[in-house]
Design an enzyme around this catalytic site. Structure first.
Site, PDB file in Angstrom:
ATOM      1  N   THR A   1       0.877  -1.181   0.000  1.00  0.00           N
ATOM      2  CA  THR A   1       0.000   0.000   0.000  1.00  0.00           C
ATOM      3  C   THR A   1       0.907   1.222   0.000  1.00  0.00           C
ATOM      4  O   THR A   1       1.614   1.466   0.980  1.00  0.00           O
ATOM      5  CB  THR A   1      -0.884   0.031   1.260  1.00  0.00           C
ATOM      6  OG1 THR A   1      -1.654  -1.163   1.313  1.00  0.00           O
ATOM      7  CG2 THR A   1      -1.824   1.232   1.227  1.00  0.00           C
TER       8      THR A   1
ATOM      9  N   LYS B   1      -7.756   1.740  -3.161  1.00  0.00           N
ATOM     10  CA  LYS B   1      -7.421   1.295  -1.797  1.00  0.00           C
ATOM     11  C   LYS B   1      -7.548   2.459  -0.796  1.00  0.00           C
ATOM     12  O   LYS B   1      -8.158   2.323   0.259  1.00  0.00           O
ATOM     13  CB  LYS B   1      -6.004   0.727  -1.807  1.00  0.00           C
ATOM     14  CG  LYS B   1      -5.358   0.497  -0.466  1.00  0.00           C
ATOM     15  CD  LYS B   1      -5.694  -0.839   0.137  1.00  0.00           C
ATOM     16  CE  LYS B   1      -5.149  -0.949   1.551  1.00  0.00           C
ATOM     17  NZ  LYS B   1      -5.584  -2.109   2.246  1.00  0.00           N
TER      18      LYS B   1
ATOM     19  N   LYS C   1      -1.599   5.356   8.557  1.00  0.00           N
ATOM     20  CA  LYS C   1      -0.785   5.372   7.325  1.00  0.00           C
ATOM     21  C   LYS C   1      -1.698   5.595   6.098  1.00  0.00           C
ATOM     22  O   LYS C   1      -1.411   6.446   5.251  1.00  0.00           O
ATOM     23  CB  LYS C   1      -0.035   4.040   7.190  1.00  0.00           C
ATOM     24  CG  LYS C   1       0.733   3.915   5.887  1.00  0.00           C
ATOM     25  CD  LYS C   1       1.231   2.502   5.614  1.00  0.00           C
ATOM     26  CE  LYS C   1       1.705   2.408   4.169  1.00  0.00           C
ATOM     27  NZ  LYS C   1       2.088   1.074   3.741  1.00  0.00           N
TER      28      LYS C   1
HETATM   29  P1  NAD Z   1       6.129  -6.006   7.079  1.00  0.00           P
HETATM   30  O1  NAD Z   1       6.906  -4.903   7.684  1.00  0.00           O
HETATM   31  O2  NAD Z   1       5.760  -7.198   7.896  1.00  0.00           O
HETATM   32  O3  NAD Z   1       6.913  -6.556   5.770  1.00  0.00           O
HETATM   33  C1  NAD Z   1       7.668  -5.761   4.910  1.00  0.00           C
HETATM   34  C2  NAD Z   1       8.955  -6.502   4.604  1.00  0.00           C
HETATM   35  O4  NAD Z   1       9.693  -5.781   3.626  1.00  0.00           O
HETATM   36  C3  NAD Z   1       9.872  -6.644   5.835  1.00  0.00           C
HETATM   37  O5  NAD Z   1      10.112  -8.013   6.091  1.00  0.00           O
HETATM   38  C4  NAD Z   1      11.142  -5.903   5.433  1.00  0.00           C
HETATM   39  O6  NAD Z   1      12.337  -6.507   5.921  1.00  0.00           O
HETATM   40  C5  NAD Z   1      11.069  -5.992   3.910  1.00  0.00           C
HETATM   41  N1  NAD Z   1      11.862  -4.981   3.216  1.00  0.00           N
HETATM   42  C6  NAD Z   1      11.912  -3.649   3.423  1.00  0.00           C
HETATM   43  N2  NAD Z   1      12.742  -3.062   2.537  1.00  0.00           N
HETATM   44  C7  NAD Z   1      13.227  -4.051   1.749  1.00  0.00           C
HETATM   45  C8  NAD Z   1      14.127  -4.097   0.662  1.00  0.00           C
HETATM   46  N3  NAD Z   1      14.706  -2.983   0.194  1.00  0.00           N
HETATM   47  N4  NAD Z   1      14.399  -5.287   0.086  1.00  0.00           N
HETATM   48  C9  NAD Z   1      13.832  -6.414   0.557  1.00  0.00           C
HETATM   49  N5  NAD Z   1      12.972  -6.451   1.606  1.00  0.00           N
HETATM   50  C10 NAD Z   1      12.671  -5.280   2.185  1.00  0.00           C
HETATM   51  O7  NAD Z   1       4.821  -5.319   6.460  1.00  0.00           O
HETATM   52  P2  NAD Z   1       3.460  -6.049   6.006  1.00  0.00           P
HETATM   53  O8  NAD Z   1       2.476  -6.036   7.126  1.00  0.00           O
HETATM   54  O9  NAD Z   1       3.798  -7.312   5.319  1.00  0.00           O
HETATM   55  O10 NAD Z   1       2.912  -4.975   4.943  1.00  0.00           O
HETATM   56  C11 NAD Z   1       3.466  -4.847   3.642  1.00  0.00           C
HETATM   57  C12 NAD Z   1       2.615  -3.866   2.850  1.00  0.00           C
HETATM   58  O11 NAD Z   1       1.253  -4.350   2.799  1.00  0.00           O
HETATM   59  C13 NAD Z   1       2.536  -2.462   3.478  1.00  0.00           C
HETATM   60  O12 NAD Z   1       2.559  -1.512   2.443  1.00  0.00           O
HETATM   61  C14 NAD Z   1       1.194  -2.481   4.215  1.00  0.00           C
HETATM   62  O13 NAD Z   1       0.623  -1.188   4.351  1.00  0.00           O
HETATM   63  C15 NAD Z   1       0.369  -3.360   3.287  1.00  0.00           C
HETATM   64  N6  NAD Z   1      -0.784  -4.039   3.936  1.00  0.00           N
HETATM   65  C16 NAD Z   1      -0.631  -4.621   5.176  1.00  0.00           C
HETATM   66  C17 NAD Z   1      -1.734  -5.246   5.743  1.00  0.00           C
HETATM   67  C18 NAD Z   1      -1.613  -5.909   7.114  1.00  0.00           C
HETATM   68  O14 NAD Z   1      -2.658  -6.245   7.697  1.00  0.00           O
HETATM   69  N7  NAD Z   1      -0.394  -6.143   7.618  1.00  0.00           N
HETATM   70  C19 NAD Z   1      -2.966  -5.290   5.077  1.00  0.00           C
HETATM   71  C20 NAD Z   1      -3.070  -4.727   3.807  1.00  0.00           C
HETATM   72  C21 NAD Z   1      -1.965  -4.094   3.242  1.00  0.00           C
END
Ligand code: NAD
Length: 293
Positions: free
Chosen positions: A93, A168, A243
């Site tokens: 997102t 979204k 966010k």
């Molecule tokens: P998270 O922090 O658990 O996962 C993100 C991952 O990206 C981490 O493991 C981090 O180490 C990795 N990362 C960051 N920079 C990187 C890079 N340069 N190279 C490789 N890996 C890298 O976050 P999440 O909860 O999985 O959310 C991910 C996205 O999905 C966000 O944008 C969030 O807003 C969206 N989202 C989350 C949810 C939820 O319920 N968690 C629901 C819908 C959407």
């Protein structure tokens, strides 16, 4: 079987990649966190020690990263490495402007691209029941759809570049505003001596009905599965709601849209987070209205 590079294997990306493996695809993963990469390996993802290793031979690249700046950095490296015609999908997102920039970079590199953010949370990611909102060309959407169907239940093509992110944040702006409205109504009802159940029975079947009351009711009792019954354990964390509301306000500013209630909701969730509630479910904001004099 498709060869897929999955970049960002956190709370959402991990289970999404696992579902692609379960469906018979060859998934190579990369994440900056060693622990996260180890967990993904346990679900059948082949771990890569550097990004370029994950990209070797990939026909499709999926990114699931925290914010726009991460996506633009990773896409810059991806588009330098993959051959023309590769499909690159971002399911994070992020802000609409960054999403459009990412599409333009992909187009310059001769690649297909799709912004495909999700709703459904970690539960939906694990169960493969996410909703995908996609933006990009018809050709990109058609190429991505069979893979999105592995990870999700409902796949909507919302329009061209950035349209998925636009859908979204519009949806989540409605959600933030409606939750605040529902919370205010329950607090007013309490002051007027109305029981939670009575207000729920009326509003959930009348013109006040919405997801925030019917499914995610912010008081314990009327909807047994709502986080209010579990000490406001998320669910959908207030920090993530903040966010998304901030993304909606950035988009409103850059497009010239008037969203006064979205702006107010963003301020109220910023205050709620500042008070130490970022990790609680977003419906817990009802407590802030109860305490306000
Ligand atoms: P998270 O922090 O658990 O996962 C993100 C991952 O990206 C981490 O493991 C981090 O180490 C990795 N990362 C960051 N920079 C990187 C890079 N340069 N190279 C490789 N890996 C890298 O976050 P999440 O909860 O999985 O959310 C991910 C996205 O999905 C966000 O944008 C969030 O807003 C969206 N989202 C989350 C949810 C939820 O319920 N968690 C629901 C819908 C959407």
């Amino acid at each position: 079987m498709t060869r897929i590079a999955f970049i960002g294997l956190g709370n959402m990306g991990g289970p999404m990649a696992a579902n692609l493996v379960k469906a018979g695809h060859a998934v190579t993963g990369f994440d900056l966190s060693h622990d996260v990469l180890k967990a993904a390996e346990a679900s059948g993802v082949k771990p890569a020690s550097v990004l370029t290793e994950a990209l070797a031979d990939a026909e499709v690249v999926v990114t699931m990263l925290p914010k726009g700046q991460h996506v633009l950095t990773v896409w810059t490296d991806v588009l330098r490495s993959v051959p023309k015609g590769t499909l690159v999908i971002d399911s994070s997102t992020i802000d609409v402007d960054s999403a459009r920039k990412a599409h333009a970079m992909a187009s310059d590199a001769g690649c297909l691209s799709l912004d495909a953010p999700v709703s459904g949370g970690t539960g939906g990611a694990a169960a493969g029941t996410l909703t995908f909102m996609a933006g990009g060309s018809a050709e990109s959407f058609a190429a991505a759809k069979p893979l999105l169907e592995v990870m999700g239940k409902k796949i909507v093509h919302c329009g061209d570049a950035g349209a998925g992110q636009a859908a979204k944040i519009c949806n989540n702006m409605i959600l933030g505003i409606s939750m605040i409205g529902v919370c205010e109504a329950f607090v007013l009802g309490e002051k007027l001596g109305l029981s939670h159940q009575a207000l729920f029975d009326v509003a959930s079947t009348s013109s006040g009905q919405c997801w925030s009351i019917n499914t995610h009711c912010p008081v314990p009792g009327p909807v047994p599965t709502s986080p209010a019954n579990n000490d406001y354990k998320p669910g959908f964390a207030a920090a993530l709601m903040l966010k998304d509301l901030r993304l909606s306000q950035e988009a409103a500013l850059s497009s010239g849209a008037s969203t006064p209630l979205g702006a107010e909701a963003a301020q109220l969730y910023a205050l709620f987070e500042k008070l130490g509630n970022g990790g609680r479910d977003f419906s817990a904001i009802i407590e802030m209205f109860r305490e306000a004099k």
